[in-house]
Scaffold this active site. Sequence first.
Site, PDB file in Angstrom:
ATOM      1  N   ASP A   1       0.836  -1.202   0.000  1.00 30.40           N
ATOM      2  CA  ASP A   1       0.000   0.000   0.000  1.00 30.40           C
ATOM      3  C   ASP A   1       0.872   1.253   0.000  1.00 30.40           C
ATOM      4  OD1 ASP A   1      -2.342   1.457   0.072  1.00 30.40           O
ATOM      5  OD2 ASP A   1      -3.201   0.346   1.752  1.00 30.40           O
TER       6      ASP A   1
ATOM      7  N   ASP B   1     -10.758   1.793  -3.293  1.00 26.29           N
ATOM      8  CA  ASP B   1     -11.236   1.380  -1.971  1.00 26.29           C
ATOM      9  C   ASP B   1     -12.750   1.248  -1.960  1.00 26.29           C
ATOM     10  OD1 ASP B   1      -8.847   1.098  -0.765  1.00 26.29           O
ATOM     11  OD2 ASP B   1      -8.895   2.980   0.358  1.00 26.29           O
TER      12      ASP B   1
HETATM   13  C1  GLA Z   1      -5.759   1.822   2.311  1.00 23.37           C
HETATM   14  C2  GLA Z   1      -6.146   0.699   1.394  1.00 23.37           C
HETATM   15  C3  GLA Z   1      -7.195  -0.159   2.030  1.00 23.37           C
HETATM   16  C4  GLA Z   1      -6.696  -0.678   3.351  1.00 23.37           C
HETATM   17  C5  GLA Z   1      -6.243   0.459   4.232  1.00 23.37           C
HETATM   18  C6  GLA Z   1      -5.541  -0.043   5.462  1.00 23.37           C
HETATM   19  O1  GLA Z   1      -6.796   2.727   2.457  1.00 23.37           O
HETATM   20  O2  GLA Z   1      -6.523   1.186   0.145  1.00 23.37           O
HETATM   21  O3  GLA Z   1      -7.564  -1.220   1.192  1.00 23.37           O
HETATM   22  O4  GLA Z   1      -5.646  -1.579   3.126  1.00 23.37           O
HETATM   23  O5  GLA Z   1      -5.332   1.316   3.555  1.00 23.37           O
HETATM   24  O6  GLA Z   1      -5.108   0.995   6.272  1.00 23.37           O
END
Ligand code: GLA
Length: 753
Positions: free
Chosen positions: A474, A538
């Site tokens: 990420d 997301d």
């Molecule tokens: C980001 C990612 C999510 C999740 C969060 C965790 O927002 O896009 O899918 O993994 O971080 O903190």
Amino acid sequence: MNNPDLTLAAETRSVLGVPDLLLSDLEPLYLRRSGTSLLIDFSTGEAALLHFGADLGPALPDLSLLGDAVPHSAFDVPVTLGLIPQASSGWRGRPGLRGHRNGQAFSARLRVVSVERSGGERSGGEACSAVITQSDPEAGVSVRTEIKINDGGLLQLRHRLDNDGAGPYSLDELAAVLPVGRAATEILDLTGRWCRESHPQRQPLHQGTWVRSGRHGRTGHDASLLLAAGTPGFGNRHGQVWAVHLGWSGNHESFVDAAADGRTVMGASELLGAGEISLAANASYETPWLFAAYSAAGLDGISDAFYTWFRGRPHHPGVQSGKARPVVLNVWEAVYFDHRMPVLLDLAESAARLGVERYVLDDGWFRGRRNDQAGLGDWYVDEDLWPGGLAPLIDAVTGHGMEFGLWVEPEMVNEDSDLARAHPDWIAGPAGRLPERWRHQQVLDLVNPEAWQYIFDRLDALLSEYRISYLKWDQNRDLTEMGHAGRPSVHAQTRAVYRLLDELRLAHPDVEIESCSSGGARVDLGILERTDRIWASDCNDALERQTIQRWTGMVVPPELVGSHIGPTTSHTTARTHDLSFRAITAMFGHFGLEWDVRHLADSERTELAGAIALFKQYRPLLHSGRMVRADEPDPALRLHGVVSHDGGEALYALVSLATSFAEVPGRVCLPGLLPDAAYRVEAVYPAADDRRAFLQAVPPAWLAGGVEATGRFLAESGLPMPVLNPEHGLLLAVRRVTAAAPAAAGGHPVRKS
Ligand code: GLA
């Protein structure tokens, strides 16, 4: 292959002082492959871009007769559009090269020094590529350009600039451009934001420059994954289209430049900070790859070119590698930071029973990480939460026959972390202060070799200690005010991240990596060269995902686009959707779940297990076939599908995004099948009597038991579709039953077997 006859050393040219005379002997470069061609002429001494687009056939006219007319009040000779467009040849559009030496006026006059060609028409070989070197000895720069057209027609182009001069050369921009056909009158590009990535915007192409700038330090939620120009109203399956993409994960610009002289170019470049690239004598700078495609049959043709290139890579994951993409359960929306072992174990067991094949532990497992305000940088398993380390969970997951995946965010650091406390100077930023926080975090300065090594060592240790098959990598903030040693450092940081990924992959070749960046803020072909899938957004709301995935899928094939069934009521939009709509949406991607599946009702569990099984049944097709999208006239409906390359089978989804203007959808076309083959079409999901999905007194008769029709009939006339409730989908499986006899005029294309 270096052809000495066609190569003239720069020194010789400048001594002789007759470069144009000799270079006029250099035959044009004509790359042709898969219906696409590029034509570059050298007769002016410059590499002149004459054509990018349709294959022009084997015979070319005498190009020396085809220079443009010279108008009044203009340069006295026709202006050349160079491979590096430059003022020295009269180009007054966006220049291809900008830079300076110690702030002094700098103008380059690049002339071709050598052309190396390989493969294609000339050798009958597979490759179709060339390397063109241009130089300006007085200015002290040379540019080496690699160009290739890959199988499927995707063109790649990149430049390397060498500083041949004695002192430093400061580079402001080096762009890769291609000509766009005059027929193009409209521009389409993509934009977005968090939870709404990759949405299209269209506009007429006017004179002037349309520029999309990305200053996020990462690719960006609003990045235009594809910048396209085409003939009026070009659609999914009609119209000529030219399109470019820059394979780069840092700051960038892509542009369409319609010059006053009537020519249009498209291109892209890395967007460099002031003084960011200062080249010492003999140093060089290489641009990211520009990817470009041309299609005579709409946007689907552009996707074909990209997909063929992706799938031709030796390391492409999925069907081609012999390992199907595993069905994923990601725990994020199920538990967030609630990492209690019994909960996670329960989830693993429920997932395995449903048919899940990979279990991914998301954010929250490392030291000090109880929420999103602390811990980033401390890549050690939290001893309080996990007294026995990750092994007990991993053993349970693998014991259920699933792979284990782990979330990391290696490029970031919380100020509230042991790492930041020990090494405050490892936080990237301008001298003397920190950038504004974003999600309570800062960027780790990976240009600093010690910081880079620390991160490499921690990830290497985790991957060595545990049976981890997959990293969800990420990156959750924009890289604003990036600095290292007093200079802007997005370029160097991006390269450092690439090297980190490259070296970890070398050390752990069996570990797959996902590129996530607050959802889809890092989707580009630079990161995808070193990762195995992207997290498109997301947002797991199926309605939003229909658009996000449709446009992400312009470039990235479904096996690389993470796509999960989220909770019944979306956590990011509060919309509620039936399971069938969520599942049909997720199936056209790298399918998974992101949902607390521990406490489902029996009927829901049965339906979910069925959807997973259905995905597995069609996975080989979905992850290898050709993506087709109908030009459906009703804006409330969408029809897209995947057709196998041999035309033997297909899976389509009809999707209703909203209520329709018409009482019934009428006949919706299913494009992309072999016109003269006969097919059987069956509705496979949801069941025809599902009252949540349909709103009709009587469904079309074929819905109950299927129907047979030719590919031509299905593409041109279509099938009457049921009245879908808004925000629902219908999955149609299509199988070839025979090669149909040619239908006699007035005959019946639909035959019952
Ligand atoms: C980001 C990612 C999510 C999740 C969060 C965790 O927002 O896009 O899918 O993994 O971080 O903190």
